[in-house]
Design a protein around this motif. Sequence first.
Motif, PDB file in Angstrom:
ATOM      1  N   ASP A 486       0.816  -1.223   0.000  1.00 22.26           N
ATOM      2  CA  ASP A 486       0.000   0.000   0.000  1.00 22.26           C
ATOM      3  C   ASP A 486       0.842   1.262   0.000  1.00 22.26           C
ATOM      4  N   TYR A 487       0.388   2.231  -0.765  1.00 21.76           N
ATOM      5  CA  TYR A 487       1.089   3.516  -0.847  1.00 21.76           C
ATOM      6  C   TYR A 487       0.081   4.646  -0.731  1.00 21.76           C
ATOM      7  N   VAL A 488       0.513   5.757  -0.120  1.00 18.86           N
ATOM      8  CA  VAL A 488      -0.392   6.898   0.003  1.00 18.86           C
ATOM      9  C   VAL A 488       0.372   8.182  -0.283  1.00 18.86           C
ATOM     10  N   VAL A 489      -0.298   9.115  -0.982  1.00 17.16           N
ATOM     11  CA  VAL A 489       0.289  10.434  -1.226  1.00 17.16           C
ATOM     12  C   VAL A 489      -0.752  11.479  -0.838  1.00 17.16           C
ATOM     13  N   THR A 490      -0.347  12.460  -0.032  1.00 19.44           N
ATOM     14  CA  THR A 490      -1.256  13.545   0.346  1.00 19.44           C
ATOM     15  C   THR A 490      -1.318  14.526  -0.809  1.00 19.44           C
ATOM     16  N   CYS A 491      -2.529  14.905  -1.273  1.00 17.57           N
ATOM     17  CA  CYS A 491      -2.531  15.853  -2.382  1.00 17.57           C
ATOM     18  C   CYS A 491      -3.410  17.087  -2.172  1.00 17.57           C
ATOM     19  N   LEU A 492      -4.332  17.084  -1.188  1.00 24.19           N
ATOM     20  CA  LEU A 492      -5.095  18.287  -0.855  1.00 24.19           C
ATOM     21  C   LEU A 492      -5.552  19.087  -2.072  1.00 24.19           C
ATOM     22  N   TRP A 505      -2.740  14.320 -11.220  1.00 26.67           N
ATOM     23  CA  TRP A 505      -1.781  13.602 -12.052  1.00 26.67           C
ATOM     24  C   TRP A 505      -0.415  13.526 -11.360  1.00 26.67           C
ATOM     25  N   ASN A 506       0.007  14.649 -10.774  1.00 28.19           N
ATOM     26  CA  ASN A 506       1.272  14.667 -10.036  1.00 28.19           C
ATOM     27  C   ASN A 506       1.265  13.670  -8.884  1.00 28.19           C
ATOM     28  N   ALA A 507       0.161  13.668  -8.147  1.00 30.95           N
ATOM     29  CA  ALA A 507       0.055  12.748  -7.016  1.00 30.95           C
ATOM     30  C   ALA A 507       0.159  11.315  -7.500  1.00 30.95           C
ATOM     31  N   PHE A 508      -0.507  11.060  -8.615  1.00 34.40           N
ATOM     32  CA  PHE A 508      -0.495   9.704  -9.141  1.00 34.40           C
ATOM     33  C   PHE A 508       0.929   9.284  -9.542  1.00 34.40           C
ATOM     34  N   LEU A 509       1.649  10.215 -10.173  1.00 37.14           N
ATOM     35  CA  LEU A 509       3.041   9.916 -10.551  1.00 37.14           C
ATOM     36  C   LEU A 509       3.888   9.625  -9.313  1.00 37.14           C
ATOM     37  N   GLN A 510       3.674  10.446  -8.265  1.00 38.17           N
ATOM     38  CA  GLN A 510       4.422  10.221  -7.023  1.00 38.17           C
ATOM     39  C   GLN A 510       4.138   8.842  -6.432  1.00 38.17           C
ATOM     40  N   LEU A 511       2.863   8.464  -6.499  1.00 41.84           N
ATOM     41  CA  LEU A 511       2.473   7.150  -5.995  1.00 41.84           C
ATOM     42  C   LEU A 511       3.247   6.058  -6.724  1.00 41.84           C
ATOM     43  N   LYS A 514       6.870   5.965  -5.695  1.00 44.90           N
ATOM     44  CA  LYS A 514       7.036   5.315  -4.396  1.00 44.90           C
ATOM     45  C   LYS A 514       6.997   3.802  -4.541  1.00 44.90           C
ATOM     46  N   ALA A 515       6.024   3.326  -5.309  1.00 44.47           N
ATOM     47  CA  ALA A 515       5.860   1.881  -5.472  1.00 44.47           C
ATOM     48  C   ALA A 515       7.052   1.281  -6.201  1.00 44.47           C
ATOM     49  N   GLN A 516       7.483   1.980  -7.249  1.00 45.08           N
ATOM     50  CA  GLN A 516       8.618   1.461  -8.013  1.00 45.08           C
ATOM     51  C   GLN A 516       9.886   1.418  -7.166  1.00 45.08           C
ATOM     52  N   ALA A 517      10.044   2.414  -6.315  1.00 45.76           N
ATOM     53  CA  ALA A 517      11.236   2.439  -5.471  1.00 45.76           C
ATOM     54  C   ALA A 517      11.308   1.182  -4.604  1.00 45.76           C
ATOM     55  N   GLU A 518      10.137   0.678  -4.195  1.00 44.92           N
ATOM     56  CA  GLU A 518      10.166  -0.504  -3.331  1.00 44.92           C
ATOM     57  C   GLU A 518      10.104  -1.814  -4.110  1.00 44.92           C
ATOM     58  N   LEU A 519       9.291  -1.827  -5.174  1.00 46.80           N
ATOM     59  CA  LEU A 519       9.019  -3.107  -5.835  1.00 46.80           C
ATOM     60  C   LEU A 519       9.700  -3.267  -7.183  1.00 46.80           C
ATOM     61  N   GLY A 520      10.260  -2.191  -7.715  1.00 50.27           N
ATOM     62  CA  GLY A 520      10.835  -2.266  -9.060  1.00 50.27           C
ATOM     63  C   GLY A 520       9.726  -2.265 -10.100  1.00 50.27           C
ATOM     64  N   GLU A 521       9.767  -3.218 -10.998  1.00 47.73           N
ATOM     65  CA  GLU A 521       8.770  -3.313 -12.071  1.00 47.73           C
ATOM     66  C   GLU A 521       7.375  -3.559 -11.486  1.00 47.73           C
TER      67      GLU A 521
END
Lengths: 672, 572
Positions: A486-492, A505-511, A514-521
């Motif tokens: 699970d990943y969460v990004v605050t976007c207000l 869109w920015n929040a989604f990219l950040q999400l 984050k996921a790629q940093a942990e899981l790779g592909e």
Amino acid sequence: MYRVGIDVGGTFTDIVALEEETGNFFGAKVLTTKEVAEGFMQAIALFCQHTGCRITEISHLYHGTTVATNALLERKGAQVGLLTTQGFRDVYIIGRMRRERIYDLFYQREPKLLSRRRIREIPERIAGTGEVIQPVNTLQVETIIDEWKREGIEAIALCFLNAYRNDQHEKEVGALIQKKWPEVALSLSSQVAPEYREYERTCTTVVDAYLKPRIGYYLSQLSTALSKQGFQQRFWVMKSNGGVASPHYIQQTPVDTLLSGPVAGVIGGVFLGELLGWKNLVTFDMGGTSTDVGLIVDGEPIRSLTLELAGHPILTGAVDIYTVGSGGGSIATLGGGKLLHVGPASAGADPGPACYGKGTDPTVTDANLLLGRIGTRGGLGDQIKLDPLRAEQALSPLAAQLGLPLIETAEGIVQVVDTDMSGAIRRMTIERGYDPRDFTLVAFGGAGPLHAGSIARHLGIRRVVIPPFPGTFSAFGLLVTDVKHDYVVTCLTNLWEARALDQIWNAFLQLQEKAQAELGELTGYLPLLSGDMCYEGQGFVLDVPLIPNDLGNPQVMIQKFVERHQVAFGYIEEENEMVELRNLRLRLLEKMPRIFPRYPETSIPDSTPEKRSIFLEGHWQEVFVYQKWGLRVEQRVVGPAIIELGNSTLILHPGQIAWRDSIGNTIMEVEE
Amino acid sequence: MSIDPITLKVINSYLESTAEEIGRRFRRSARSPVIREVGDCSVALCTGNAQLIAQAAHVPAQLNSIPPALEWTLREFPLHTLAPGDVIVTNDPYSGAQHLPDLIVFLPVFVAGKVEAIVAALGHHIDVGGMAASSLAPASVEIFQEGIRFPPLKAYEQGVRNETFFKILRANSRQPHALSNDLLAEIAACQYGISRLEVLFQRYGVDTVREAMAEIIAHTAAAMRQEIAKIPDGAYSFEDYVDDDGGKRTDIKIKATITVHGSAITVDFTGTDPQVDGPVNCPLGMTYSATSYIMKLVTDPLLPMNAGIMEPVTLIAPEGSLVNPRFPAPVQTRMQACHRICDVLLGAFAQAIPARVMAACYGSTTIVAITGRDLRGETYIHNEMTAGGMGARPTLDGVDGVMCHGSNGRNVPIEVIEALYPLRVLRYEIIPDSGGAGKFRGGCGLRRELLLTGERARLTTNSDRHHHAPYGLFGGSRGQPHRFILTHKGQPQVMRSKLTNIDLQYGDTFTTQTAGGGGYGDPFERPWYLVQQDVEEGYITVQTAQELYGVVFDADGKVDQEATTRLRKSLR
């Protein structure tokens, strides 16, 4: 190869296993040991001994644990120091200022996890907009580190104002601490719970730091013991949100495991529902001292964004579980205004209910025994013979106070428990806008089946299912879970504004980052999106499921929110499209192949049912007592009757009918 | 007595959990911080004859005042004239309500064509007009200056919304949108409560539930009489003061005499000053409410809260006095009198049952309301309450910075304030030495400092006990009083407790310091190690430890026990 689940509770460590090729089931209980890893390894040894296989034949090992929960409840965590913004040392002490018991002359706050002198302030400030007003004074940080080293601090919690918006300062100070003091456990609020409301975020971060050294030690003990035995496969720990994560991840955010124990039972319920084709279920796990209620809607467990334990509000995504502080061992007392109460005091495992031979307080189990609802052989897997005389002695004073005959007092205790339990289920269903009559009740835990029939009647629930081995069902849930990250990004974001599209869109990219940093592909995972949404100015968000396409169309997101609002609160704001998106959440799902369990044939051929007197609905009746495994598949048992399930007992009330299905479940329905 | 205790318990739990559920729904769906964050709202369930049967434990001052308002409402709208789908709303203190921002709604529960119960909720709404934002106006001298007032009227008639009412309501508010939506949330939560009660009546039958309600109240009354019988017979008097009325009038006396005779009790406010020009007058509903709160506090807190609590109590509140004002006296800041009523009653009870009372708490509803325009040019209203120290108890210190007596709101999170308004919080902390010294220490007060980061704004406040500090008991000393400080261009200035529409400029800071609670017992009897702990934890300073507690510290910050014994002896 085997998939193995181990559920460590306060009293018992349960182990269940499924052979991947055949679905063969194994289940057992050992006592939880003081060094928890010991009992864990004993359970594995027991499994190996019974199945004749080696530890290397375990392909996946899943672990549910109450270690974090108990460390918090019993206050056996680390010495924590809290670093916060200058001027705000007391945020953690003051809390939200409200007192929970308004008429209590002797009211006190729930004790904090650290004392005021352990809270230190750092000159730094970030504004509500996220902009830096005052940079961090790192010199001061170094002085505090030196002092804390001397004072024996084991973990540091870092929570700066508005860090949910900008984590720069927390990162800076965190890096400095890691450099100067690599051994100390460290929790950053911006990583643990990046959400607004400083008190709740501070609490969450403190709890995380409080648990970290202990959980870290525990998991590394386990990993060492496992690898010593030659285990090299994947080892997963269950999180409160029903997902699993590696020990490495859990060591970083142990606060995510506070419901690790009870949540597996809800996941087991999801699986059972899939198997039987039912999508709406209430899970009801009634043990000795507490009862956990979970809710599954349309095949998915209901989640919540916060939980509260021992007075600590905790911002962590969790499967929504409501825990009642009463169970089979709970003690009955008389309160003000002559009203009967059951729990939260419990006789626990030691001394146990009066009828077990040691205790003297009247418990729910004693009441059940006097009513004939459980047999005298019923205790702890037939090991203890239950003594009705002791139960009588325990209940007599209460009966005298109430001015009721003994048996009616016993019935009263059971009714009070049933009402409290029904109240818990109502809280999980009706209060959220769900009608319990549309749900199937999944009852397990030692005492679950005993009370399920009457609770079903209270709530108008028409079907109850009891899994094959109700005592270890929670551990079973570990074997049928998918791997979830699970990943969460605050976007207000104000969805009605033109710039919303870019922000989302920015929040989604950040999400994704984050996921790629942990899981790779990320291919191979099933993505599930949701948003925390509310009307502008509302204080509490609703969790709204979304699909990726929605992100390009704020109007659709608003519409989905409004529909959820109507269900949750019974009204919508007319002509108001001012809807905010506070957080965007992404869950990545790795589907595990399902294994269908096959249970050992424990047939007791054609045993003739005994008869027993039971006090039901205000009078004594002679009813048949069936052995579950003595029943033929689909053989109908008509209430009033009793079915003994091994370590548990099912009571059928008049008008209820039950049978054993082909996969070992006991199903109970209301007779048409 | 025909209902068994079990059914009674089941019905009682059902009613209490229903009230809680309604309250939770209301709070979670409301939009104004005063309801959603502060939680300034309450829910009560009443029997068909207007008796309180269950409540959600929220804000004591509001709760117990719902029955008098209902009684009044039923005079206007007798039960037989009501229909399903009706929603009655009122905010009129002269029809039993509290003050104008508190909108009380009543929804009848019909079973087989008859009203068998009433669901009621009260929410403190963000603004209903009047001379200052948040309808908070300490300078008012008539109720007409405090906002729009409506006696009981139908907001919905048989499910059809009274658009005229909503139009007038919206037109009179600075925050029409928030106001009408919060009211919708309040009503929707109550409608949900109706459906829950209908299930109860269906399940047990009307007769059983009706009888159970009567019995629950009768049991409570009986238990209450037993509790009162334990209090020594006699007459106990006490008096204390409200600082001022927001205008020229100061030192306003509240006096009470409690007479215990067997299992009956009379609470008589004769001797209390006449009503005043300013809005600290306390409507009868609130006097009643505060009295019933204290009765439960000093007896058995676990008794169910219902009409039975006040059954053995006779209340005398002279008409035209501060505790029962005549129309059109303003009443907006009545909470100050409510706090003082609690203090006075506890002071009187202290003479009879010293083990069941506490020293005076911070004793004020301390509100700061700021209004201005945000970056989008829209009007904002920020309204926050700050708690102080609780009075010390016979066996425990007072709690630091916690809501006491009639109040029970939450704080507004700093991050919520800074996300919504052009304001910044500079500090939020416990004030050392503010709690009264005693064998048991009074709780400490809080300091909260707000900086205006936006353009010109207006400030209104409401507070008390800036002069008459909270009393201690049995040798315990007074807590430190409240204080407001306005800092303009670096120049701090102490302000009075009740301010109306003060100009704030960009860069100004406003500091609230709340009072500490009074101490209980002789401070010299406080064990030195507890004094040392208080010093280490920063609740008192070394100087106070020495001067007030007689505990001496050496140069290393350790207690010098010999010197302490000597000092304590010499100062006696």
